[in-house]
Design a protein around this motif. Structure first.
Motif, PDB file in Angstrom:
ATOM      1  N   CYS B  83      -5.354  -2.770   0.562  1.00  0.00           N
ATOM      2  CA  CYS B  83      -4.982  -1.146  -0.004  1.00  0.00           C
ATOM      3  C   CYS B  83      -5.251   0.157   1.210  1.00  0.00           C
ATOM      4  O   CYS B  83      -6.130   0.099   1.638  1.00  0.00           O
ATOM      5  CB  CYS B  83      -5.227  -0.537  -1.286  1.00  0.00           C
ATOM      6  N   GLY B  85      -3.175   3.069   1.124  1.00  0.00           N
ATOM      7  CA  GLY B  85      -3.290   4.160   0.181  1.00  0.00           C
ATOM      8  C   GLY B  85      -3.952   5.467   0.516  1.00  0.00           C
ATOM      9  O   GLY B  85      -5.312   5.173   1.655  1.00  0.00           O
ATOM     10  N   THR B  86      -3.941   6.736   0.836  1.00  0.00           N
ATOM     11  CA  THR B  86      -4.190   7.504   0.715  1.00  0.00           C
ATOM     12  C   THR B  86      -6.647   7.963   0.832  1.00  0.00           C
ATOM     13  O   THR B  86      -6.743   7.775   1.867  1.00  0.00           O
ATOM     14  CB  THR B  86      -3.910   8.688   0.493  1.00  0.00           C
ATOM     15  N   ALA B  87      -6.721   7.012  -0.169  1.00  0.00           N
ATOM     16  CA  ALA B  87      -8.020   7.595  -1.042  1.00  0.00           C
ATOM     17  C   ALA B  87      -8.728   6.556  -0.201  1.00  0.00           C
ATOM     18  O   ALA B  87      -9.437   6.677   0.170  1.00  0.00           O
ATOM     19  CB  ALA B  87      -7.763   7.309  -2.527  1.00  0.00           C
ATOM     20  N   CYS B  88      -8.434   4.893   0.222  1.00  0.00           N
ATOM     21  CA  CYS B  88      -8.341   3.965   0.166  1.00  0.00           C
ATOM     22  C   CYS B  88      -9.062   4.170   2.291  1.00  0.00           C
ATOM     23  O   CYS B  88      -9.454   3.396   2.426  1.00  0.00           O
ATOM     24  CB  CYS B  88      -7.890   2.600  -0.051  1.00  0.00           C
ATOM     25  N   CYS B 124      -2.017   1.836  -2.189  1.00  0.00           N
ATOM     26  CA  CYS B 124      -2.087   2.858  -3.793  1.00  0.00           C
ATOM     27  C   CYS B 124      -1.967   1.586  -4.504  1.00  0.00           C
ATOM     28  O   CYS B 124      -0.659   1.715  -4.710  1.00  0.00           O
ATOM     29  CB  CYS B 124      -1.835   4.181  -4.431  1.00  0.00           C
ATOM     30  N   VAL B 125      -2.874   1.738  -5.580  1.00  0.00           N
ATOM     31  CA  VAL B 125      -2.634   0.527  -6.765  1.00  0.00           C
ATOM     32  C   VAL B 125      -3.231   0.813  -8.198  1.00  0.00           C
ATOM     33  O   VAL B 125      -3.274   0.666  -8.738  1.00  0.00           O
ATOM     34  CB  VAL B 125      -3.060  -1.019  -6.740  1.00  0.00           C
ATOM     35  N   GLY B 126      -3.510   2.554  -7.431  1.00  0.00           N
ATOM     36  CA  GLY B 126      -3.769   3.155  -8.955  1.00  0.00           C
ATOM     37  C   GLY B 126      -5.459   3.045  -9.153  1.00  0.00           C
ATOM     38  O   GLY B 126      -5.830   3.094 -10.241  1.00  0.00           O
ATOM     39  N   ALA B 127      -6.226   2.272  -8.413  1.00  0.00           N
ATOM     40  CA  ALA B 127      -8.156   1.749  -8.345  1.00  0.00           C
ATOM     41  C   ALA B 127      -8.201   2.823  -7.325  1.00  0.00           C
ATOM     42  O   ALA B 127      -9.657   2.527  -6.913  1.00  0.00           O
ATOM     43  CB  ALA B 127      -7.418   0.787  -8.800  1.00  0.00           C
ATOM     44  N   CYS B 128      -8.074   3.957  -6.718  1.00  0.00           N
ATOM     45  CA  CYS B 128      -8.263   4.221  -5.855  1.00  0.00           C
ATOM     46  C   CYS B 128     -10.124   4.733  -6.114  1.00  0.00           C
ATOM     47  O   CYS B 128     -10.864   4.931  -4.876  1.00  0.00           O
ATOM     48  CB  CYS B 128      -7.794   6.059  -5.767  1.00  0.00           C
ATOM     49  N   LEU B 133     -10.478  -1.428  -0.957  1.00  0.00           N
ATOM     50  CA  LEU B 133      -9.631  -2.124  -1.969  1.00  0.00           C
ATOM     51  C   LEU B 133      -8.898  -3.240  -1.517  1.00  0.00           C
ATOM     52  O   LEU B 133      -8.346  -3.100  -0.424  1.00  0.00           O
ATOM     53  CB  LEU B 133      -9.210  -1.036  -2.979  1.00  0.00           C
TER      54      LEU B 133
HETATM   55  S1  FES Z   1      -5.540   4.887  -2.239  1.00  0.00           S
HETATM   56 FE1  FES Z   1      -6.008   3.012  -2.848  1.00  0.00          FE
HETATM   57  S2  FES Z   1      -5.653   2.579  -4.725  1.00  0.00           S
HETATM   58 FE2  FES Z   1      -5.186   4.410  -4.826  1.00  0.00          FE
END
Ligand code: FES
Ligand code: SF4
Ligand code: SF4
Ligand code: FES
Lengths: 251, 159
Positions: B83, B85-88, B124-128, B133
């Motif tokens: 992942c 996404g921003t958080a990851c 992002c898969v919603g498991a931030c 991840l």
């Molecule tokens: S950024 Fe990885 S699950 Fe949201």
């Protein structure tokens, strides 16, 4: 029942289901456009044909090519607000097609000479504005040899499976409808190169000029039921022959 | 492509037979089914599908390249999805992709020569809260680190 409405305060009539841009043009109003032809379905891709439509007390800006006319609407084809939005859209298009003569000219009419954006990172067909006029023309002609590939900022115009299409007849319609002339097509006396294929021309039996690609001829004769020799002579030689026959009758 | 040559047309036909012939509306379902069978969409399968459903090749290709979930290149037996996404990302996703790339000698989107592993990314898969991840063959592995990666991927053959 015809649809009755007003464009710039002038009463006009249209058939139900007609597109606003077509009706406006037929009545002599000029609206700029890049991605519309009467013969293909409108998709509102270039956003240059914006007009203002008032319905009762509500008013909105909308693309006119894919707007179906309605009874009683009041349309303005020009206003400072409309021009401002067209200018913005042209600035975006100019960033995609910085060296397209047609876009530069139209943008200049709206006071845009240098886009604040770009250069864009991905455009394998330089100057393509993704209006899909080529795809729609090819599809409408029944060839289905072009498509959009991918999405978002990776979207592009391409061939099915990224390889020369059996169904491309080399008619050149895609290249000729393209508003930015960005589809490479090279003609010699004997051959046309387009979309990764070389097509042999049928040559006029009178003057030797290229008439149509052989593949396009075969397709047209088969699908339109034309006589076998329909494309043996080019249009101008046909006209000369007709006028000579005509002259022989008159004198 | 060597992989394409080894595709058995009968396998394609069996998948096609599960769908109504000449029905363009079955397109997306059929593509999903073909991908389930081959782990990607071989060109031959797409061509056969287009004529089976009676849709132009271009229309099928438009759909197949539009949705991220369709893959046009052969994929490995195992799929490692990092992942990004921003958080990851801020929790170190780039370290994970770099690590797998180096260990297995594949770029993001690439597949090892032995067809064992494909490295992909997702936004992002919603498991931030679990980030960074790794999703290995559909199974979520949270709080990943390069060291933990080595343990998770240790059964996958190199080459
Ligand atoms: S950024 Fe990885 S699950 Fe949201
Ligand atoms: S030249 Fe080929 S791709 Fe272009 S419109 Fe004709 S058939 Fe379609
Ligand atoms: S190639 Fe030309 S006609 Fe086709 S989408 Fe691009 S700009 Fe439009
Ligand atoms: S002509 Fe209407 S959006 Fe392009």
């Amino acid at each position: 029942m015809p649809i009755r409405f007003k464009i710039n305060d002038v009463a006009v009539e249209a058939k139900p289901g007609e597109g606003l841009l077509d009706v406006a043009r037929r009545n002599g109003f000029s609206i700029p456009s890049l991605c519309h032809l009467e013969s293909v379905p409108a998709i509102g891709a270039c956003r240059i044909c914006l007009v203002e439509v008032r319905r009762g007390r509500r008013s909105k800006l909308t693309t006119s090519c894919n707007y179906e006319v309605l009874d009683g609407i009041e349309v303005s084809t020009d206003s400072p607000e409309i021009r401002r939005h067209r200018a913005m859209n042209l600035e975006l298009l100019l960033a995609r097609a910085p060296s397209s003569e047609a876009i530069r000219k139209l943008a200049a009419q709206y006071g845009v000479s240098q886009p604040r954006f770009g250069p864009i990172k991905y455009n394998p067909l330089p100057n393509c504005i993704l209006c899909e006029l080529c795809v729609r023309a090819c599809t409408e002609l029944g060839h289905h040899a072009l498509t959009t590939v991918g999405r978002g900022d990776r979207k592009r115009i391409g061939l099915p499976f990224n390889k020369p299409a059996d169904t491309c007849v080399g008619c050149g319609a895609c290249a000729s409808v393209c508003p930015t002339h960005c589809i490479p097509m090279t003609d010699t006396l004997t051959k046309r190169a387009i979309w990764g294929q070389k097509h042999d021309f049928v040559r006029c039996s009178e003057c030797g000029a290229p008439v149509i690609t052989k593949k396009h001829r075969d397709h047209a004769i088969a699908t339109k039921g034309l006589p076998e020799d329909y494309y043996d002579v080019c249009q101008s030689c046909k006209q000369i022959a007709t006028s000579q026959r005509f002259a022989a009758i008159v004198w | 492509m060597t992989a394409a040559k080894t595709i058995d047309p009968k396998r394609i036909d069996r998948v096609l037979a599960r769908h109504p012939q000449g029905k363009p509306t079955a397109l997306v379902n059929l593509l999903h089914d073909l991908q389930a069978e081959f782990r990607y969409l071989p060109e031959l399968a797409m061509e056969k599908a287009a004529s089976y459903l009676n849709v132009p090749n271009g229309q099928l290709f438009r759909v197949a390249t539009f949705y991220e979930s369709f893959h046009l290149k052969p994929r490995g037996k195992h799929i490692a999805t990092v992942c990004t996404g921003t958080a990851c990302h801020v929790r170190g996703a780039p370290k994970l992709t770099d690590h797998i790339s180096r260990e297995f000698e594949i770029p993001v989107g690439g597949t090892t020569k032995n067809m064992e592993l494909t490295l992909e990314t997702v936004n992002c898969v919603g498991a931030c809260a679990l980030g960074p991840l790794l999703i290995l063959d559909g199974e979520y592995h949270g709080n990943m680190s390069p060291a933990k990666l080595d343990r998770t991927l240790k059964t996958i053959k190199r080459g």
